[in-house]
Motif scaffolding. Structure first.
Motif, PDB file in Angstrom:
ATOM      1  N   ASN A 341       0.808  -1.229   0.000  1.00  0.00           N
ATOM      2  CA  ASN A 341       0.000   0.000   0.000  1.00  0.00           C
ATOM      3  C   ASN A 341       0.840   1.279   0.000  1.00  0.00           C
ATOM      4  O   ASN A 341       0.438   2.307   0.548  1.00  0.00           O
ATOM      5  N   THR A 342       2.006   1.217  -0.613  1.00  0.00           N
ATOM      6  CA  THR A 342       2.819   2.420  -0.771  1.00  0.00           C
ATOM      7  C   THR A 342       3.619   2.331  -2.066  1.00  0.00           C
ATOM      8  O   THR A 342       3.927   1.225  -2.520  1.00  0.00           O
ATOM      9  N   ASP A 343       3.933   3.471  -2.650  1.00  0.00           N
ATOM     10  CA  ASP A 343       4.760   3.505  -3.861  1.00  0.00           C
ATOM     11  C   ASP A 343       6.224   3.747  -3.538  1.00  0.00           C
ATOM     12  O   ASP A 343       7.062   3.791  -4.440  1.00  0.00           O
ATOM     13  N   LYS A 344       6.540   3.918  -2.262  1.00  0.00           N
ATOM     14  CA  LYS A 344       7.913   4.218  -1.875  1.00  0.00           C
ATOM     15  C   LYS A 344       8.809   3.004  -2.071  1.00  0.00           C
ATOM     16  O   LYS A 344       8.478   1.896  -1.673  1.00  0.00           O
ATOM     17  N   ILE A 345       9.966   3.240  -2.683  1.00  0.00           N
ATOM     18  CA  ILE A 345      10.966   2.197  -2.898  1.00  0.00           C
ATOM     19  C   ILE A 345      12.159   2.468  -1.988  1.00  0.00           C
ATOM     20  O   ILE A 345      12.662   3.589  -1.927  1.00  0.00           O
ATOM     21  N   GLN A 346      12.619   1.437  -1.293  1.00  0.00           N
ATOM     22  CA  GLN A 346      13.781   1.577  -0.421  1.00  0.00           C
ATOM     23  C   GLN A 346      14.857   0.581  -0.836  1.00  0.00           C
ATOM     24  O   GLN A 346      14.548  -0.502  -1.344  1.00  0.00           O
ATOM     25  N   ILE A 347      16.118   0.961  -0.625  1.00  0.00           N
ATOM     26  CA  ILE A 347      17.236   0.035  -0.828  1.00  0.00           C
ATOM     27  C   ILE A 347      17.657  -0.490   0.541  1.00  0.00           C
ATOM     28  O   ILE A 347      18.120   0.262   1.389  1.00  0.00           O
ATOM     29  N   LEU A 348      17.489  -1.797   0.741  1.00  0.00           N
ATOM     30  CA  LEU A 348      17.817  -2.415   2.021  1.00  0.00           C
ATOM     31  C   LEU A 348      19.284  -2.825   2.094  1.00  0.00           C
ATOM     32  O   LEU A 348      19.914  -2.733   3.144  1.00  0.00           O
ATOM     33  N   LYS A 349      19.812  -3.345   0.995  1.00  0.00           N
ATOM     34  CA  LYS A 349      21.186  -3.832   0.973  1.00  0.00           C
ATOM     35  C   LYS A 349      21.844  -3.390  -0.321  1.00  0.00           C
ATOM     36  O   LYS A 349      21.189  -3.304  -1.371  1.00  0.00           O
ATOM     37  N   GLU A 350      23.146  -3.131  -0.257  1.00  0.00           N
ATOM     38  CA  GLU A 350      23.878  -2.794  -1.467  1.00  0.00           C
ATOM     39  C   GLU A 350      25.331  -3.201  -1.319  1.00  0.00           C
ATOM     40  O   GLU A 350      25.864  -3.291  -0.212  1.00  0.00           O
ATOM     41  N   LEU A 351      25.940  -3.449  -2.451  1.00  0.00           N
ATOM     42  CA  LEU A 351      27.351  -3.820  -2.483  1.00  0.00           C
ATOM     43  C   LEU A 351      27.918  -3.339  -3.810  1.00  0.00           C
ATOM     44  O   LEU A 351      27.287  -3.511  -4.855  1.00  0.00           O
ATOM     45  N   HIS A 352      29.098  -2.710  -3.770  1.00  0.00           N
ATOM     46  CA  HIS A 352      29.746  -2.211  -4.976  1.00  0.00           C
ATOM     47  C   HIS A 352      31.159  -2.767  -5.036  1.00  0.00           C
ATOM     48  O   HIS A 352      31.925  -2.594  -4.087  1.00  0.00           O
ATOM     49  N   LEU A 353      31.488  -3.414  -6.131  1.00  0.00           N
ATOM     50  CA  LEU A 353      32.831  -3.963  -6.265  1.00  0.00           C
ATOM     51  C   LEU A 353      33.654  -3.154  -7.253  1.00  0.00           C
ATOM     52  O   LEU A 353      33.160  -2.718  -8.294  1.00  0.00           O
ATOM     53  N   ASN A 354      34.905  -2.989  -6.913  1.00  0.00           N
ATOM     54  CA  ASN A 354      35.945  -2.231  -7.623  1.00  0.00           C
ATOM     55  C   ASN A 354      35.861  -0.739  -7.310  1.00  0.00           C
ATOM     56  O   ASN A 354      36.845  -0.136  -6.942  1.00  0.00           O
ATOM     57  N   HIS A 355      34.692  -0.156  -7.436  1.00  0.00           N
ATOM     58  CA  HIS A 355      34.503   1.233  -7.005  1.00  0.00           C
ATOM     59  C   HIS A 355      33.014   1.494  -6.875  1.00  0.00           C
ATOM     60  O   HIS A 355      32.199   0.638  -7.217  1.00  0.00           O
ATOM     61  N   GLN A 357      29.632   2.205  -7.858  1.00  0.00           N
ATOM     62  CA  GLN A 357      28.950   2.183  -9.144  1.00  0.00           C
ATOM     63  C   GLN A 357      27.834   3.226  -9.166  1.00  0.00           C
ATOM     64  O   GLN A 357      27.507   3.831  -8.140  1.00  0.00           O
ATOM     65  N   ALA A 358      27.235   3.409 -10.347  1.00  0.00           N
ATOM     66  CA  ALA A 358      26.284   4.503 -10.533  1.00  0.00           C
ATOM     67  C   ALA A 358      25.058   4.428  -9.619  1.00  0.00           C
ATOM     68  O   ALA A 358      24.769   5.372  -8.885  1.00  0.00           O
ATOM     69  N   PRO A 359      24.300   3.329  -9.625  1.00  0.00           N
ATOM     70  CA  PRO A 359      23.120   3.293  -8.741  1.00  0.00           C
ATOM     71  C   PRO A 359      23.531   3.019  -7.307  1.00  0.00           C
ATOM     72  O   PRO A 359      24.323   2.123  -7.039  1.00  0.00           O
ATOM     73  N   HIS A 360      23.005   3.795  -6.363  1.00  0.00           N
ATOM     74  CA  HIS A 360      23.388   3.617  -4.974  1.00  0.00           C
ATOM     75  C   HIS A 360      22.310   4.182  -4.074  1.00  0.00           C
ATOM     76  O   HIS A 360      21.470   4.983  -4.502  1.00  0.00           O
ATOM     77  N   ALA A 361      22.331   3.761  -2.829  1.00  0.00           N
ATOM     78  CA  ALA A 361      21.348   4.231  -1.861  1.00  0.00           C
ATOM     79  C   ALA A 361      21.638   5.670  -1.466  1.00  0.00           C
ATOM     80  O   ALA A 361      22.777   6.133  -1.547  1.00  0.00           O
ATOM     81  N   ASN A 362      20.598   6.385  -1.068  1.00  0.00           N
ATOM     82  CA  ASN A 362      20.790   7.727  -0.528  1.00  0.00           C
ATOM     83  C   ASN A 362      19.884   7.885   0.686  1.00  0.00           C
ATOM     84  O   ASN A 362      18.891   7.176   0.839  1.00  0.00           O
ATOM     85  N   ALA A 363      20.262   8.800   1.561  1.00  0.00           N
ATOM     86  CA  ALA A 363      19.524   8.987   2.812  1.00  0.00           C
ATOM     87  C   ALA A 363      18.750  10.294   2.811  1.00  0.00           C
ATOM     88  O   ALA A 363      18.473  10.871   3.853  1.00  0.00           O
ATOM     89  N   THR A 364      18.401  10.781   1.638  1.00  0.00           N
ATOM     90  CA  THR A 364      17.745  12.093   1.549  1.00  0.00           C
ATOM     91  C   THR A 364      16.298  11.991   1.092  1.00  0.00           C
ATOM     92  O   THR A 364      15.706  12.987   0.701  1.00  0.00           O
ATOM     93  N   ASN A 365      15.747  10.779   1.099  1.00  0.00           N
ATOM     94  CA  ASN A 365      14.358  10.549   0.687  1.00  0.00           C
ATOM     95  C   ASN A 365      14.086  10.956  -0.759  1.00  0.00           C
ATOM     96  O   ASN A 365      12.958  11.308  -1.105  1.00  0.00           O
ATOM     97  N   GLU A 366      15.128  10.920  -1.581  1.00  0.00           N
ATOM     98  CA  GLU A 366      14.907  11.160  -3.000  1.00  0.00           C
ATOM     99  C   GLU A 366      14.286   9.925  -3.636  1.00  0.00           C
ATOM    100  O   GLU A 366      14.308   8.829  -3.066  1.00  0.00           O
ATOM    101  N   HIS A 367      13.735  10.098  -4.821  1.00  0.00           N
ATOM    102  CA  HIS A 367      12.982   9.037  -5.481  1.00  0.00           C
ATOM    103  C   HIS A 367      13.880   8.271  -6.444  1.00  0.00           C
ATOM    104  O   HIS A 367      14.402   8.843  -7.410  1.00  0.00           O
ATOM    105  N   TYR A 368      14.068   6.976  -6.178  1.00  0.00           N
ATOM    106  CA  TYR A 368      14.877   6.160  -7.086  1.00  0.00           C
ATOM    107  C   TYR A 368      14.195   6.054  -8.446  1.00  0.00           C
ATOM    108  O   TYR A 368      12.964   6.048  -8.549  1.00  0.00           O
ATOM    109  N   CYS A 369      15.040   5.963  -9.471  1.00  0.00           N
ATOM    110  CA  CYS A 369      14.549   5.953 -10.851  1.00  0.00           C
ATOM    111  C   CYS A 369      13.557   4.808 -11.086  1.00  0.00           C
ATOM    112  O   CYS A 369      13.861   3.643 -10.820  1.00  0.00           O
ATOM    113  N   ARG A 370      12.361   5.156 -11.590  1.00  0.00           N
ATOM    114  CA  ARG A 370      11.331   4.146 -11.877  1.00  0.00           C
ATOM    115  C   ARG A 370      11.621   3.393 -13.173  1.00  0.00           C
ATOM    116  O   ARG A 370      10.899   2.444 -13.509  1.00  0.00           O
ATOM    117  N   ARG A 371      12.682   3.775 -13.869  1.00  0.00           N
ATOM    118  CA  ARG A 371      13.063   3.039 -15.075  1.00  0.00           C
ATOM    119  C   ARG A 371      14.022   1.886 -14.776  1.00  0.00           C
ATOM    120  O   ARG A 371      14.325   1.119 -15.674  1.00  0.00           O
TER     121      ARG A 371
END
Length: 493
Positions: A341-355, A357-371
């Motif tokens: 019952n919500t449209d909000k998307i959250q990133i629970l876990k993430e891992l980046h290898l080598n450096h 990468q472009a998609p990443h979590a943020n703590a500013t309540n911005e909206h992750y790309c729906r594409r």
């Protein structure tokens, strides 16, 4: 480093170094003036040794300061911000040696440029407060950095899983049954195991297991799926085989008291993954899949089914071997969740290898790309469905493209929430050679951003918010351009 003697030695070393630098002396200069060896003085300054009374007098006379100036634990105002850190459990809880950082070298950096380092630490504190970076999030950020430093691959744990399997005559893989591991826990490790209705305790309904060390009692949520139970048993075995004493006693919600508990929880989980999914088999079958000329979603789902009923376990296991064994160095893993019952998307876990990468979590309540393919999967997911798809995600503003494969499913422990797991592989000359289906006609290329607030795609049909951060960047750039033009016009007159 919370022992009083360590603190006193460290403070004395810092003060000695400050006094020496006030005189513009090198260690060699101080050695000549006092008759004390350079190596001994270096150990004092690094907090390894505390000089005897007569040597302190010798040092104070040589540097023309008082005895109390050196032995007092009151720090110079430039070093005051470090007093709390030096007396806290910071050095104990965050094992800096994991990152190749020597505690004494860190203290040396602090003492060399106290004002600059103080400003830097104050900035970090302010950022953490503004972004609500509590102790838990900080520890997990440190853990992610540790995993990324080692490509999320630990061969010694892989080896111990293989040895354990051989010693107990079990076969690593999907057919490893929970009752086999349960028997080992009970008969060889002295566990008591029982199923429990956690829902009767309110919020514990989402808890998968609880370990009570005083009784060696493992309580399991009676809602557990067979694969979930098998993973928990494998993880418990991991704590024992790896001899991890300091550990959290809850799963999957974690209650912990130190970074060591978080790190040991990760090691035990890694052991479980290595025990449940064979490294050699996943390397062989994944390599064969990458050699196919056409992208087929059902083919990837079949690949997962070869190893586990848990897409999350499979995706994460891939991060262990792609970089270390298949030479695919630049990749990311994300676990996204969409609650009921919500449209909000959250990133629970993430891992980046080598450096990073472009998609990443943020703590500013911005909206992750729906594409993002992982987000689109979440939007289209039906009840009790597993949905897999992939796309080439082109980050228009950054100039990078990734092959992104995603699988979504309902999470049975979150009251109707859905999860997407995705693996992104940076497309470069190396990865294009290793993945044949990159040019498959069934694989679409889609322009994407990171968040709507920072995305320049003007005709986006699923935009959730205006590009306010991007507009601010453009405003600042226009200001710089205008100022440069004024400068040039003035210089030309």
């Amino acid at each position: 480093m919370n022992a009083e003697s360590d603190y006193i030695k460290t403070v004395f070393g810092l003060k000695l170094k400050q006094q020496r630098q006030k005189n513009s002396w090198s260690l060699q200069d101080l050695s000549v003036k006092t008759g004390l060896s350079k190596s001994y003085l270096n150990e004092i300054e690094n907090g390894k040794k505390y000089p005897k009374h007569d040597k302190i007098i010798l040092l104070s006379e040589a540097m023309q300061c008082t005895f109390d100036d050196l032995v007092s634990t009151k720090l110079d105002k430039n070093l005051t911000p470090f007093s709390e850190i030096l007396q806290s459990d910071f050095f104990k809880e965050i094992p800096l040696e994991l990152f190749g950082i020597n505690k004494n070298n860190l203290i040396s950096i602090i003492s060399d440029a106290p004002k600059k380092v103080t400003a830097f630490i104050n900035a970090l504190i302010e950022i953490s407060q503004n972004y609500n970076l509590g102790k838990e999030r900080f520890y997990f950020a440190v853990l992610r950095s540790f995993q990324e430093l080692y490509d999320n691959y630990f061969p010694e744990i892989e080896e111990k899983a293989v040895i354990f399997a051989e010693e107990n005559s079990i076969t690593i893989g999907k057919n490893l049954q929970s009752d086999v591991l349960e028997k080992i826990l009970i008969e060889k490790l002295g566990y008591q195991i029982q199923s429990e209705n956690f829902e009767q305790y309110g919020t514990l309904g989402n808890l998968r297991s609880l370990y009570i060390p005083e009784k060696k009692l493992l309580l399991l949520n009676n809602k557990l799926e067979p694969d979930q139970k098998t993973f928990i048993f494998a993880k418990e075995i991991g704590f024992n085989v790896l001899d991890l004493k300091n550990r959290p006693n809850t799963y999957s919600w974690l209650d912990f008291g130190s970074f060591e508990e978080i790190l040991n929880n990760y090691y035990a989980s890694y052991f479980a993954g290595a025990l449940l999914i064979s490294k050699t088999e996943i390397i062989d079958k994944t390599s064969d899949f990458f050699l196919q000329n056409e992208w087929k979603p059902n083919g990837f789902e079949e690949l997962i089914e070869n190893f586990t009923h848990s897409p999350e376990t499979f995706y994460y296991r891939l991060t262990n071997i792609l970089s270390s064994e298949l030479g695919i160095k630049d990749l990311f893993y994300l676990c996204l969740v969409k609650k009921k019952n919500t449209d909000k998307i959250q990133i629970l876990k993430e891992l980046h290898l080598n450096h990073q990468q472009a998609p990443h979590a943020n703590a500013t309540n911005e909206h992750y790309c729906r594409r993002w393919i992982a987000v689109k999967n979440l939007q289209h997911l039906k009840e009790n469905e597993i949905l897999t798809d992939a796309q080439i995600s082109h980050y228009k503003d950054l100039g990078f493209s990734y092959l992104v494969i995603s699988t979504s499913q309902k999470n049975p422990f979150s009251d109707g929430s859905n999860r997407s797991y995705c693996l992104g592989i940076l497309l470069n000359t190396q990865t294009i050679k290793k993945i044949n289906f990159i040019k498959s006609p069934t694989l679409k290329t889609v322009d994407v951003g990171v968040t709507c607030e920072s995305c320049s795609i003007s005709n986006c049909e699923v935009r959730q918010a205006p590009p306010i951060r991007l507009e601010k960047d453009h405003f600042n750039q226009n200001m710089k351009n205008a100022i440069n033009k004024i400068r040039k016009d003035c210089m030309g007159k």
